[in-house]
Design a protein around this motif. Structure first.
Motif, PDB file in Angstrom:
ATOM      1  N   PRO A   7       7.173  73.363 -37.557  1.00 12.00           N
ATOM      2  CA  PRO A   7       7.674  71.989 -37.677  1.00 12.00           C
ATOM      3  C   PRO A   7       8.097  71.369 -36.351  1.00 12.00           C
ATOM      4  O   PRO A   7       7.773  70.221 -36.065  1.00 12.00           O
ATOM      5  N   HIS A   8       8.787  72.127 -35.537  1.00 10.08           N
ATOM      6  CA  HIS A   8       9.284  71.606 -34.253  1.00 10.08           C
ATOM      7  C   HIS A   8       8.122  71.146 -33.364  1.00 10.08           C
ATOM      8  O   HIS A   8       8.162  70.084 -32.757  1.00 10.08           O
ATOM      9  N   MET A   9       7.069  71.938 -33.303  1.00  9.67           N
ATOM     10  CA  MET A   9       5.927  71.589 -32.462  1.00  9.67           C
ATOM     11  C   MET A   9       5.115  70.451 -33.078  1.00  9.67           C
ATOM     12  O   MET A   9       4.568  69.623 -32.363  1.00  9.67           O
ATOM     13  N   LEU A  29      16.023  62.424 -24.234  1.00 12.20           N
ATOM     14  CA  LEU A  29      17.424  62.457 -23.861  1.00 12.20           C
ATOM     15  C   LEU A  29      18.037  63.783 -24.284  1.00 12.20           C
ATOM     16  O   LEU A  29      18.824  64.369 -23.563  1.00 12.20           O
ATOM     17  N   TYR A  30      17.695  64.222 -25.458  1.00 16.37           N
ATOM     18  CA  TYR A  30      17.982  65.589 -25.880  1.00 16.37           C
ATOM     19  C   TYR A  30      17.019  65.956 -26.988  1.00 16.37           C
ATOM     20  O   TYR A  30      16.518  65.110 -27.717  1.00 16.37           O
ATOM     21  N   HIS A  31      16.733  67.234 -27.053  1.00 13.08           N
ATOM     22  CA  HIS A  31      15.748  67.717 -28.007  1.00 13.08           C
ATOM     23  C   HIS A  31      16.259  69.016 -28.586  1.00 13.08           C
ATOM     24  O   HIS A  31      16.334  70.017 -27.903  1.00 13.08           O
ATOM     25  N   LEU A  32      16.636  68.984 -29.846  1.00 10.56           N
ATOM     26  CA  LEU A  32      17.174  70.151 -30.523  1.00 10.56           C
ATOM     27  C   LEU A  32      16.196  70.609 -31.593  1.00 10.56           C
ATOM     28  O   LEU A  32      15.661  69.792 -32.332  1.00 10.56           O
ATOM     29  N   LYS A  33      15.975  71.893 -31.682  1.00 13.35           N
ATOM     30  CA  LYS A  33      14.995  72.414 -32.633  1.00 13.35           C
ATOM     31  C   LYS A  33      15.445  72.295 -34.084  1.00 13.35           C
ATOM     32  O   LYS A  33      14.644  72.373 -34.981  1.00 13.35           O
ATOM     33  N   SER A  34      16.740  72.126 -34.322  1.00 16.53           N
ATOM     34  CA  SER A  34      17.196  72.164 -35.713  1.00 16.53           C
ATOM     35  C   SER A  34      17.927  70.905 -36.166  1.00 16.53           C
ATOM     36  O   SER A  34      18.423  70.866 -37.277  1.00 16.53           O
ATOM     37  N   ASP A  35      17.987  69.875 -35.330  1.00 20.70           N
ATOM     38  CA  ASP A  35      18.752  68.694 -35.704  1.00 20.70           C
ATOM     39  C   ASP A  35      17.964  67.446 -35.329  1.00 20.70           C
ATOM     40  O   ASP A  35      16.768  67.402 -35.474  1.00 20.70           O
ATOM     41  N   MET A  36      18.648  66.448 -34.856  1.00 20.58           N
ATOM     42  CA  MET A  36      18.005  65.207 -34.431  1.00 20.58           C
ATOM     43  C   MET A  36      17.707  65.260 -32.935  1.00 20.58           C
ATOM     44  O   MET A  36      18.406  65.914 -32.169  1.00 20.58           O
ATOM     45  N   CYS A  37      16.676  64.555 -32.550  1.00 21.29           N
ATOM     46  CA  CYS A  37      16.293  64.429 -31.154  1.00 21.29           C
ATOM     47  C   CYS A  37      16.368  62.953 -30.784  1.00 21.29           C
ATOM     48  O   CYS A  37      16.242  62.085 -31.645  1.00 21.29           O
ATOM     49  N   ALA A  38      16.557  62.684 -29.511  1.00 25.16           N
ATOM     50  CA  ALA A  38      16.590  61.299 -29.053  1.00 25.16           C
ATOM     51  C   ALA A  38      15.639  61.153 -27.874  1.00 25.16           C
ATOM     52  O   ALA A  38      15.581  62.018 -26.995  1.00 25.16           O
ATOM     53  N   LEU A  39      14.900  60.061 -27.868  1.00 23.91           N
ATOM     54  CA  LEU A  39      14.018  59.795 -26.744  1.00 23.91           C
ATOM     55  C   LEU A  39      13.986  58.308 -26.454  1.00 23.91           C
ATOM     56  O   LEU A  39      14.319  57.489 -27.307  1.00 23.91           O
ATOM     57  N   ARG A  40      13.609  58.001 -25.239  1.00 20.81           N
ATOM     58  CA  ARG A  40      13.352  56.622 -24.832  1.00 20.81           C
ATOM     59  C   ARG A  40      11.890  56.534 -24.462  1.00 20.81           C
ATOM     60  O   ARG A  40      11.335  57.441 -23.871  1.00 20.81           O
ATOM     61  N   PRO A  54      14.018  63.190 -36.273  1.00 16.29           N
ATOM     62  CA  PRO A  54      14.406  64.507 -36.797  1.00 16.29           C
ATOM     63  C   PRO A  54      13.552  65.609 -36.168  1.00 16.29           C
ATOM     64  O   PRO A  54      12.345  65.457 -36.008  1.00 16.29           O
ATOM     65  N   ALA A  55      14.181  66.702 -35.793  1.00 16.99           N
ATOM     66  CA  ALA A  55      13.452  67.811 -35.169  1.00 16.99           C
ATOM     67  C   ALA A  55      12.541  68.525 -36.160  1.00 16.99           C
ATOM     68  O   ALA A  55      11.484  69.008 -35.791  1.00 16.99           O
ATOM     69  N   ASP A  56      12.952  68.581 -37.421  1.00 14.84           N
ATOM     70  CA  ASP A  56      12.169  69.279 -38.431  1.00 14.84           C
ATOM     71  C   ASP A  56      11.622  68.270 -39.438  1.00 14.84           C
ATOM     72  O   ASP A  56      12.349  67.794 -40.309  1.00 14.84           O
ATOM     73  N   PRO A  57      10.343  67.929 -39.336  1.00 18.61           N
ATOM     74  CA  PRO A  57       9.778  66.930 -40.246  1.00 18.61           C
ATOM     75  C   PRO A  57       9.748  67.385 -41.704  1.00 18.61           C
ATOM     76  O   PRO A  57       9.660  66.560 -42.607  1.00 18.61           O
ATOM     77  N   ASP A  58       9.835  68.684 -41.945  1.00 19.61           N
ATOM     78  CA  ASP A  58       9.783  69.194 -43.314  1.00 19.61           C
ATOM     79  C   ASP A  58      11.127  69.119 -44.030  1.00 19.61           C
ATOM     80  O   ASP A  58      11.170  69.114 -45.252  1.00 19.61           O
ATOM     81  N   ARG A  59      12.203  69.054 -43.287  1.00 18.08           N
ATOM     82  CA  ARG A  59      13.525  69.026 -43.915  1.00 18.08           C
ATOM     83  C   ARG A  59      13.725  67.747 -44.720  1.00 18.08           C
ATOM     84  O   ARG A  59      14.244  67.755 -45.824  1.00 18.08           O
ATOM     85  N   ASP A  60      13.325  66.617 -44.141  1.00 16.13           N
ATOM     86  CA  ASP A  60      13.445  65.328 -44.827  1.00 16.13           C
ATOM     87  C   ASP A  60      12.229  64.489 -44.432  1.00 16.13           C
ATOM     88  O   ASP A  60      12.295  63.698 -43.494  1.00 16.13           O
ATOM     89  N   PRO A  61      11.113  64.671 -45.128  1.00 20.33           N
ATOM     90  CA  PRO A  61       9.874  63.973 -44.752  1.00 20.33           C
ATOM     91  C   PRO A  61      10.011  62.455 -44.710  1.00 20.33           C
ATOM     92  O   PRO A  61       9.415  61.803 -43.844  1.00 20.33           O
ATOM     93  N   GLU A  62      10.780  61.886 -45.615  1.00 16.60           N
ATOM     94  CA  GLU A  62      10.946  60.427 -45.630  1.00 16.60           C
ATOM     95  C   GLU A  62      11.674  59.951 -44.372  1.00 16.60           C
ATOM     96  O   GLU A  62      11.292  58.956 -43.758  1.00 16.60           O
ATOM     97  N   LEU A  63      12.713  60.658 -43.984  1.00 18.69           N
ATOM     98  CA  LEU A  63      13.443  60.317 -42.754  1.00 18.69           C
ATOM     99  C   LEU A  63      12.527  60.422 -41.538  1.00 18.69           C
ATOM    100  O   LEU A  63      12.555  59.575 -40.644  1.00 18.69           O
ATOM    101  N   PHE A  64      11.686  61.449 -41.523  1.00 17.69           N
ATOM    102  CA  PHE A  64      10.754  61.623 -40.416  1.00 17.69           C
ATOM    103  C   PHE A  64       9.745  60.473 -40.369  1.00 17.69           C
ATOM    104  O   PHE A  64       9.474  59.924 -39.306  1.00 17.69           O
ATOM    105  N   ARG A  65       9.206  60.085 -41.522  1.00 21.65           N
ATOM    106  CA  ARG A  65       8.257  58.955 -41.553  1.00 21.65           C
ATOM    107  C   ARG A  65       8.913  57.668 -41.067  1.00 21.65           C
ATOM    108  O   ARG A  65       8.305  56.891 -40.329  1.00 21.65           O
TER     109      ARG A  65
END
Length: 80
Positions: A7-9, A29-40, A54-65
């Protein structure tokens, strides 16, 4: 393209594809394998507001979309 990746990759691959398609680069800005990531997104010297992904698209697919939609909107706005 992303089948079989952890998922992370897969998250990194999908984000990179959106940013590259816009002709931009991303500054994590930060990239965590198990939580949220931030980028510009950076294009033509202009930096976007931070986008939370979200770092893991499978945890909450709707949030990831929704996060990918936000990323696409940000990249489009930088193109104007």
């Amino acid at each position: 393209m992303t089948e079989g990746l952890p998922p992370h990759m897969r998250q990194l691959t999908e984000v990179a594809a959106i940013v590259a398609a816009a002709g931009a680069t991303a500054d994590w800005l930060y990239h965590l394998k198990s939580d949220m990531c931030a980028l510009r997104v950076i294009k033509d010297g202009i930096m976007s507001v931070p986008v939370m992904i979200p770092a893991d698209p499978d945890r909450d697919p709707e949030l990831f979309r929704e996060a990918l939609k936000s990323l696409k909107v940000v990249t489009e706005r930088l193109g104007r």
